[in-house]
Design a protein around this motif. Structure first.
Motif, PDB file in Angstrom:
ATOM      1  N   ASP A  60       4.048  -1.878 -15.618  1.00  0.00           N
ATOM      2  CA  ASP A  60       3.272  -3.064 -15.971  1.00  0.00           C
ATOM      3  C   ASP A  60       2.815  -2.948 -17.425  1.00  0.00           C
ATOM      4  O   ASP A  60       2.810  -3.928 -18.166  1.00  0.00           O
ATOM      5  CB  ASP A  60       2.069  -3.202 -15.044  1.00  0.00           C
ATOM      6  N   TYR A  61       2.444  -1.729 -17.816  1.00  0.00           N
ATOM      7  CA  TYR A  61       1.993  -1.411 -19.182  1.00  0.00           C
ATOM      8  C   TYR A  61       2.515  -0.032 -19.531  1.00  0.00           C
ATOM      9  O   TYR A  61       2.804   0.771 -18.648  1.00  0.00           O
ATOM     10  CB  TYR A  61       0.457  -1.418 -19.264  1.00  0.00           C
ATOM     11  N   LYS A  80      -2.634  -9.595 -18.507  1.00  0.00           N
ATOM     12  CA  LYS A  80      -1.493  -9.991 -17.668  1.00  0.00           C
ATOM     13  C   LYS A  80      -0.706 -11.134 -18.312  1.00  0.00           C
ATOM     14  O   LYS A  80       0.512 -11.226 -18.155  1.00  0.00           O
ATOM     15  CB  LYS A  80      -1.983 -10.393 -16.276  1.00  0.00           C
ATOM     16  N   LYS A 123       1.696  -4.233 -23.230  1.00  0.00           N
ATOM     17  CA  LYS A 123       2.268  -4.971 -22.111  1.00  0.00           C
ATOM     18  C   LYS A 123       3.741  -4.596 -21.960  1.00  0.00           C
ATOM     19  O   LYS A 123       4.459  -4.453 -22.940  1.00  0.00           O
ATOM     20  CB  LYS A 123       2.132  -6.474 -22.383  1.00  0.00           C
ATOM     21  N   ASP A 124       4.196  -4.410 -20.724  1.00  0.00           N
ATOM     22  CA  ASP A 124       5.603  -4.127 -20.467  1.00  0.00           C
ATOM     23  C   ASP A 124       6.121  -5.136 -19.452  1.00  0.00           C
ATOM     24  O   ASP A 124       6.484  -6.233 -19.819  1.00  0.00           O
ATOM     25  CB  ASP A 124       5.790  -2.681 -19.985  1.00  0.00           C
ATOM     26  N   GLY A 125       6.176  -4.759 -18.188  1.00  0.00           N
ATOM     27  CA  GLY A 125       6.657  -5.660 -17.150  1.00  0.00           C
ATOM     28  C   GLY A 125       8.152  -5.611 -16.902  1.00  0.00           C
ATOM     29  O   GLY A 125       8.632  -6.247 -15.964  1.00  0.00           O
ATOM     30  N   GLU A 126       8.908  -4.886 -17.723  1.00  0.00           N
ATOM     31  CA  GLU A 126      10.356  -4.853 -17.590  1.00  0.00           C
ATOM     32  C   GLU A 126      10.945  -3.472 -17.338  1.00  0.00           C
ATOM     33  O   GLU A 126      11.975  -3.355 -16.683  1.00  0.00           O
ATOM     34  CB  GLU A 126      11.004  -5.424 -18.853  1.00  0.00           C
ATOM     35  N   LYS A 154       5.462  -9.234 -23.883  1.00  0.00           N
ATOM     36  CA  LYS A 154       5.888  -7.837 -23.914  1.00  0.00           C
ATOM     37  C   LYS A 154       5.605  -7.228 -25.286  1.00  0.00           C
ATOM     38  O   LYS A 154       5.825  -7.870 -26.311  1.00  0.00           O
ATOM     39  CB  LYS A 154       7.376  -7.716 -23.595  1.00  0.00           C
ATOM     40  N   ARG A 162       8.174   0.028 -11.603  1.00  0.00           N
ATOM     41  CA  ARG A 162       8.256  -0.946 -12.686  1.00  0.00           C
ATOM     42  C   ARG A 162       6.979  -0.797 -13.497  1.00  0.00           C
ATOM     43  O   ARG A 162       5.881  -0.844 -12.958  1.00  0.00           O
ATOM     44  CB  ARG A 162       8.368  -2.373 -12.158  1.00  0.00           C
TER      45      ARG A 162
END
Length: 163
Positions: A155-156, A116, A138-141, A120, A153
């Motif tokens: 998260d990964y 977490k 990792k993403d989140g965007e 990114k 959205r």
């Protein structure tokens, strides 16, 4: 001697052309991606002409954890090929194995406990869809629609390692 120089020059030119040639889809391997996402299905009102006379209450908004499978595309281009609910509540992806059942195959992911806090695109874990292995990042965007009522959205995101 001049013939040898011409032959070498032609060979070198063909090598450069070969190196510059575009890579075909068959050479690139699998385009499969899976987005480990938090999705929200917006509240809906019963479909009846006079709302006051309806016997059904409005369905509340629902937020849940889901895996979105894209066979040959990315979220910016299309709706997912399949979306599988992982948990009807907001369960964390990190530190445990999560499983989703797609029509295609069973998907499982293991995202590292500390993922977490990653930046990114940092490697966050691994996954498997049937016999196909994936690396997860990792993403989140990234935001995409799962259907007309649901937005997600990521998260990964997990990319296939089949090449």
């Amino acid at each position: 001697m001049m013939h040898l120089a011409t032959l070498l020059g032609t060979s070198l030119a063909l090598s450069v052309i070969t190196l510059a040639a575009p890579v075909s889809d068959t050479q690139m391997g699998s385009k499969h991606t899976v987005y480990l996402s938090t999705c929200t299905r917006r509240a809906t009102v019963p479909d009846c002409p006079i709302v006051i006379l309806c016997n059904q209450p409005a369905a509340p908004a629902q937020t849940y954890t889901a895996a979105a499978y894209f066979v040959n595309s990315r979220p910016q281009a299309n709706l997912p090929t399949e979306v599988a609910v992982v948990s009807t509540s907001l369960e964390p992806w990190e530190g445990t194995q999560r499983v989703a059942k797609f029509r295609t195959a069973t998907f499982s992911s293991v995202i590292d406990a500390g993922a977490k806090g990653l930046s990114k695109s940092d490697v966050a874990g691994s996954a498997r869809l049937g016999n196909e292995d994936f690396a997860c990042f990792k993403d989140g965007e990234t935001v995409f629609a799962a259907d007309g009522l649901t937005s997600c959205r990521a998260d990964y995101w997990c990319a296939s390692l089949d090449v």
